[in-house]
Structure formats: structure tokens, C-alpha cells
Motif scaffolding. Structure first.
Motif, PDB file in Angstrom:
ATOM      1  N   SER A 111      63.409  71.206  15.282  1.00 33.03           N
ATOM      2  CA  SER A 111      64.183  72.299  14.701  1.00 33.03           C
ATOM      3  C   SER A 111      65.684  72.018  14.673  1.00 33.03           C
ATOM      4  N   SER A 112      66.165  71.228  15.622  1.00 34.41           N
ATOM      5  CA  SER A 112      67.600  70.922  15.596  1.00 34.41           C
ATOM      6  C   SER A 112      67.951  70.261  14.266  1.00 34.41           C
ATOM      7  N   HIS A 122      70.630  79.963  19.255  1.00 37.12           N
ATOM      8  CA  HIS A 122      70.272  78.783  20.041  1.00 37.12           C
ATOM      9  C   HIS A 122      71.389  77.740  19.957  1.00 37.12           C
ATOM     10  N   SER A 142      71.360  74.725  19.431  1.00 46.74           N
ATOM     11  CA  SER A 142      71.222  73.750  18.345  1.00 46.74           C
ATOM     12  C   SER A 142      71.892  74.238  17.054  1.00 46.74           C
ATOM     13  N   ASP A 152      66.518  80.565  12.127  1.00 42.95           N
ATOM     14  CA  ASP A 152      66.015  79.636  13.134  1.00 42.95           C
ATOM     15  C   ASP A 152      64.722  80.245  13.678  1.00 42.95           C
ATOM     16  N   ALA A 161      62.219  78.390  15.236  1.00 39.94           N
ATOM     17  CA  ALA A 161      61.633  77.210  15.886  1.00 39.94           C
ATOM     18  C   ALA A 161      60.214  77.464  16.398  1.00 39.94           C
ATOM     19  N   ASP A 218      59.257  74.550  14.193  1.00 41.93           N
ATOM     20  CA  ASP A 218      58.697  73.373  14.851  1.00 41.93           C
ATOM     21  C   ASP A 218      57.184  73.401  14.804  1.00 41.93           C
ATOM     22  N   HIS A 252      55.714  71.269  16.787  1.00 38.30           N
ATOM     23  CA  HIS A 252      55.395  70.875  18.170  1.00 38.30           C
ATOM     24  C   HIS A 252      55.573  71.989  19.196  1.00 38.30           C
ATOM     25  N   LYS A 253      55.935  73.181  18.769  1.00 37.99           N
ATOM     26  CA  LYS A 253      55.974  74.290  19.739  1.00 37.99           C
ATOM     27  C   LYS A 253      54.699  75.137  19.584  1.00 37.99           C
TER      28      LYS A 253
HETATM   29  C1  PLP Z   1      63.433  74.609  20.644  1.00 33.67           C
HETATM   30  C2  PLP Z   1      64.348  75.413  19.815  1.00 33.67           C
HETATM   31  C3  PLP Z   1      65.272  74.795  18.968  1.00 33.67           C
HETATM   32  C4  PLP Z   1      65.444  73.298  18.934  1.00 33.67           C
HETATM   33  O1  PLP Z   1      64.289  72.680  18.456  1.00 33.67           O
HETATM   34  P1  PLP Z   1      63.977  71.134  18.705  1.00 33.67           P
HETATM   35  O2  PLP Z   1      62.643  70.948  18.083  1.00 33.67           O
HETATM   36  O3  PLP Z   1      63.941  70.959  20.194  1.00 33.67           O
HETATM   37  O4  PLP Z   1      65.040  70.347  18.078  1.00 33.67           O
HETATM   38  C5  PLP Z   1      66.046  75.602  18.175  1.00 33.67           C
HETATM   39  N1  PLP Z   1      65.936  76.939  18.207  1.00 33.67           N
HETATM   40  C6  PLP Z   1      65.063  77.576  19.011  1.00 33.67           C
HETATM   41  C7  PLP Z   1      64.977  79.061  18.998  1.00 33.67           C
HETATM   42  C8  PLP Z   1      64.227  76.829  19.837  1.00 33.67           C
HETATM   43  O5  PLP Z   1      63.340  77.430  20.640  1.00 33.67           O
END
Ligand code: PLP
Length: 471
Positions: free
Chosen positions: A150-151, A193, A195, A267, A269, A296, A298-299
Motif C-alpha cells: 500500500s505504501s 497512516h 505511509s 488509503d 490498505a 493490500d 497481503h493483509k
Molecule cells: C499497512 C498499511 C499501510 C502500508 O502498507 P504496506 O503494504 O505495508 O506498504 C498503509 N496504510 C494503512 C492503513 C495500513 O494498514
């Protein structure tokens, strides 16, 4: 070994497949043990990592020995993320079919930069894009770029926003850069976040120029404090606060923002997946009104790592911002992955993403998400019954817990982290330390929550008596 022998060795190792068999054996043992091993490696395992401090070998080493070293000293120092009791950060487990598909893709060693380099990955990127648009109920024409996380996805979404906003002001940021550009305003919640701030800084939009909007008690952007927006504005919203799991009020915010032609990036993620749960998608009502989204795999979705996705309503803005060009590049009528991302060569992420989406199906994904939310609610209920303080409204997969005093909370956290029973991270919430529980893996069962709650109770008893009015 003579220089030419290494080729013969590689050919033997490849053709005999013994290394893959050996790796498979190690992986099977790992999977069989993961549910019962310590969630965080013990001191001995950490100490043994020193074994990797060897001089770079002059001569080639055996593949078997190399894998054995990884298994003997590497595997024990892993965090048992694929088991059911890892609740740190927002990390997620791994869907079995996705792991297997990734193995296959690794053996294929594909590069999805261009269709001509890998037709199959170009195809799967296209299929995933269509499926994601439908699953997340995003507007027709929305395109996807497959990045590391997500970054990077946020960086891409904001680059598209920067390009489009300035283009409307007759400024080509690709050609002229930001020097002398007409100013654009960036509006961000104080609870965004980290990021997001990183992406803004990398894009030259500056940290100090950001207009910060206060957040409410759950970390949602305070809608009443958002300034009047216009077509020079970039507004950042959040689907899933990293501490509380809360969602911004998209519908209320996006309607006027879009009428005034501001660009809205979300965002999402881990939280954007809520759209795939019929029971819970109302939490993100109106999120589809935004212009770009980061999420993401992967989350919450539990693909293997290195799977972020940028989604953008306007394909031309994203493609222009990523400015893929070069005389030797051979574009096709098919999907050329590098048009939508900053990188050229990269891992064939769409293979395991596709496998995850197909294996789970819409019902499976809804079930996955609902299960995480139910386990989070179970945590909150049982911990509250044991007189722990729950610091957030548990609307999604995140639970914030505190003890009687800040000191007790901190001590409990380190006891829990060292216990091996489960692993949680810490945070600061409302000027007070809190323990963060993120239920992000399909593997977490109700019994895992029971065991973890016991670890909390145990940690508090070890933390000793605390004088509640002393602090
Ligand atoms: C984990 C997260 C990110 C960053 O994502 P990465 O996949 O680690 O780069 C950004 N925003 C939120 C809300 C997140 O939980």
C-alpha cells in the motif's frame, strides 16, 4: 570448484529437482508445526542467527547445505505469522492455494513488465483488475497497478492525482516538475497512516504544506472540519484506521468533494476489503465515489507478501503519471503491466492474487472478512468480561486494549510478546499506551482467541498490583 563446474552443478540441481524436494520437505515440517510453536522466536533462535555472520564464500557451496542452513537457523527465527495467534501490526496469513500458485510462478520466473515478456501474467493482471472492480464495486473503467504494498500504491495514486490536478491548471508536471507550478492543496486527516505522509513528501507535495484535519475519538476524519474543497484540492481519506479499524464517512464527504472537482484518494490498505462482505460493506458506503484507492492483497485478503494494488478511476492519469517510455519498449494491444506502476521488472504478483480470488470466490472472501471481525468482537467481549478496558468501538478487525494504568499496559504487552502464546503490538491511543490486536488471518479460530485471552489474564497477574489512583 572450477569456474565452469558451477554451470554443471546448477544443471544437475535443476534437473534432479532434489533441492525443490528438500525445500518441500522443510516447508511441510514448518506448516505442521506452526500452530503449536512459539509465535515469536525464543532467545536461542535469535542468538543462532549469528550463524549467518560468515564471510562471503569464495567457492560455491552446495544447494543442500544452503537450504539446510536456512531451515536450521532461519526457520526457528521466523515469526509464526501463518499460525492462528499472530495479531501484530495488520499482517495477515496466507491462503494455501495462493502459496502453491506462488511456488509455480516462482518456478516460471515471469516478468510482467510487458505482455510480450509474459502473456500469462498480462492476462491474469487483466482478469484480477476486472474481478477487483466488481468485488469492490468500483466504477467502470477503474484500472489496477500491481505493486509491492500500500505504501507504493498510495504513492502511485497520489502521483496520478498530482498529474491530473496540475494538468487541469495547464501545468504538465511530468515536463516542468513542481518548480513554479500553480499550488495545489493537500488535505489529510491527522490520523492518516505514516505511509501517506511519506508518499506526499516523496512527490514533492511537502509535509509542512499539508492541511491537517482533526480526527474524532475513533480516528475518523472530522467531517465538519474539512475545508471547502475545489478543483485544486487533493483530499486523503481512510478505509480502516490502523489502530481502531474505523472508516471515514465517505458518502458524506465524497459527494460535495466530487461536485467541486477535488481529487479524493482512499488509503484502504486492509479496510477496503470490507466492500466484499455484504454484511459489513455499509461501513464503506460511498467509497466508490473516490478517484483512487490503495489496498493490500497481503493483509485482509491473505495473499502472500509483496502484493499491493493501486486502483484508479482515470486510466490516463495513472498511466501518464507512471510515464513508462523507452525506445526498446514494445507495447501491445494487451495489458502491459508497467504502464500502471513505477517499476518495470517485478514479481508476477497477479498469479497469487488471481489464485486467491479464484480459490476463495466472493463467498469465501466475505466469510474470511466476517470471520476476522467476529474473532475481533470475541476478543473484545472476553477481555471486557475480564475487566480489561477496550479503547475503541470494534467495528472491524482491530481491538485496542488497556490495563488499569499505563505502566500495567506496558508491562502486560512485553509479557504477552515474550509468552510465545500470541503476539500483539503496542500503540499510543488518546495519550495512553494501548495493546493492539489485529485479527488478520484466516487461520485464527475461536479457540485461538480463548488461549490468547488467557495470555492477557496471565500477563496482568504477572504485572503485579498497580495502584489505580497513583497514575
Ligand atoms: C499497512 C498499511 C499501510 C502500508 O502498507 P504496506 O503494504 O505495508 O506498504 C498503509 N496504510 C494503512 C492503513 C495500513 O494498514
Amino acid at each position: 570448484m572450477k569456474r565452469s563446474d558451477i554451470r554443471a552443478q546448477m544443471r544437475r540441481d535443476r534437473d534432479s529437482k532434489t533441492l525443490l524436494d528438500q525445500a518441500r520437505q522443510y516447508v511441510f515440517e514448518y506448516i505442521e508445526a506452526v500452530d503449536e510453536r512459539a509465535v515469536f522466536p525464543d532467545e536461542n533462535a535469535i542468538r543462532n542467527l549469528d550463524r549467518f555472520d560468515e564471510p562471503m564464500p569464495e567457492r560455491s557451496q552446495s544447494g543442500a547445505g544452503t537450504l539446510e542452513m536456512l531451515n536450521t537457523y532461519g526457520a526457528p527465527a521466523t515469526v509464526a505469522q501463518t499460525g492462528g495467534r499472530y495479531f501484530g501490526f495488520v499482517n495477515g496469513g496466507v491462503v494455501p492455494a495462493a502459496l502453491a500458485a506462488r511456488w509455480m510462478a516462482d518456478a516460471w520466473d515471469q516478468n510482467p513488465a510487458l505482455y510480450v515478456i509474459s502473456p500469462v501474467v498480462g492476462k491474469l493482471e487483466q482478469v484480477c483488475e476486472n474481478w477487483l472492480r466488481e468485488l469492490l464495486e468500483l466504477p467502470d473503467g477503474t484500472v489496477a497497478g500491481y505493486v509491492s504494498g500500500s505504501s507504493t500504491a498510495t504513492l502511485c495514486g497520489l502521483a496520478a492525482a498530482r498529474y491530473a490536478l496540475l494538468r487541469r491548471l495547464d501545468w504538465d508536471v511530468n515536463a516542468k516538475g513542481l518548480f513554479g507550478a500553480p499550488p495545489i492543496r493537500v488535505i489529510v486527516s491527522q490520523q492518516a497512516h505514516s505511509s501517506v505522509f511519506k508518499a506526499l513528501a516523496l512527490l514533492g507535495l511537502g509535509k509542512d504544506r499539508i492541511e491537517h484535519v482533526p480526527a474524532d475519538s475513533q480516528g475518523r476524519i472530522d467531517t465538519s472540519r474539512i475545508p471547502v474543497l475545489d478543483d485544486r484540492c487533493l483530499l486523503l481519506l481512510q478505509a480502516g484506521n490502523v489502530n481502531t479499524g474505523a472508516f471515514d464517512a465517505f458518502e458524506e464527504i465524497c459527494d460535495p468533494a466530487k461536485k467541486n472537482d477535488a481529487w479524493v484518494h482512499v488509503d484502504g490498505a486492509f479496510g477496503l476489503w470490507v466492500k466484499a462482505s455484504p454484511a459489513r460493506k455499509a461501513l464503506a458506503q460511498g467509497v466508490e465515489l473516490a478517484d483512487s484507492w490503495s489496498v493490500d492483497g497481503h493483509k485482509t485478503l491473505n495473499t502472500p507478501y509483496d502484493c499491493g494494488i493501486v486502483l484508479c478511476r482515470q486510466q490516463d492519469s495513472l498511466v501518464a503519471a507512471m510515464q513508462a517510455s523507452g525506445a526498446y519498449i514494445q507495447y501491445s494491444e494487451h495489458r502491459d503491466g508497467m504502464m500502471h506502476v513505477p517499476e518495470m521488472s517485478r514479481r508476477a504478483r497477479a498469479v497469487d492474487l488471481w489464485a486467491t480470488l479464484r480459490y476463495l470466490g466472493k463467498h469465501g472472501i466475505a466469510d474470511l472478512i466476517d470471520g476476522m471481525c467476529e474473532r475481533a468482537a470475541q476478543f473484545a467481549e472476553q477481555l471486557a468480561a475480564h475487566r480489561f478496558r477496550i479503547r475503541n468501538e470494534v467495528v472491524f478487525n482491530q481491538v485496542l486494549v488497556a490495563g488499569d494504568t499505563p505502566g500495567q499496559t506496558r508491562e502486560m504487552l512485553s509479557t504477552i510478546q515474550a509468552s510465545g502464546v500470541c503476539w500483539c503490538g503496542g500503540t499510543q491511543w488518546d495519550d495512553e499506551p494501548a495493546i493492539r490486536i489485529s485479527v488478520s488471518s484466516w487461520a485464527t479460530t475461536p479457540a485461538d482467541v480463548d488461549r490468547s485471552v488467557e495470555a492477557f489474564v496471565d500477563a496482568r497477574s504477572k504485572a503485579g498490583p498497580y495502584d489505580t489512583d497513583g497514575l
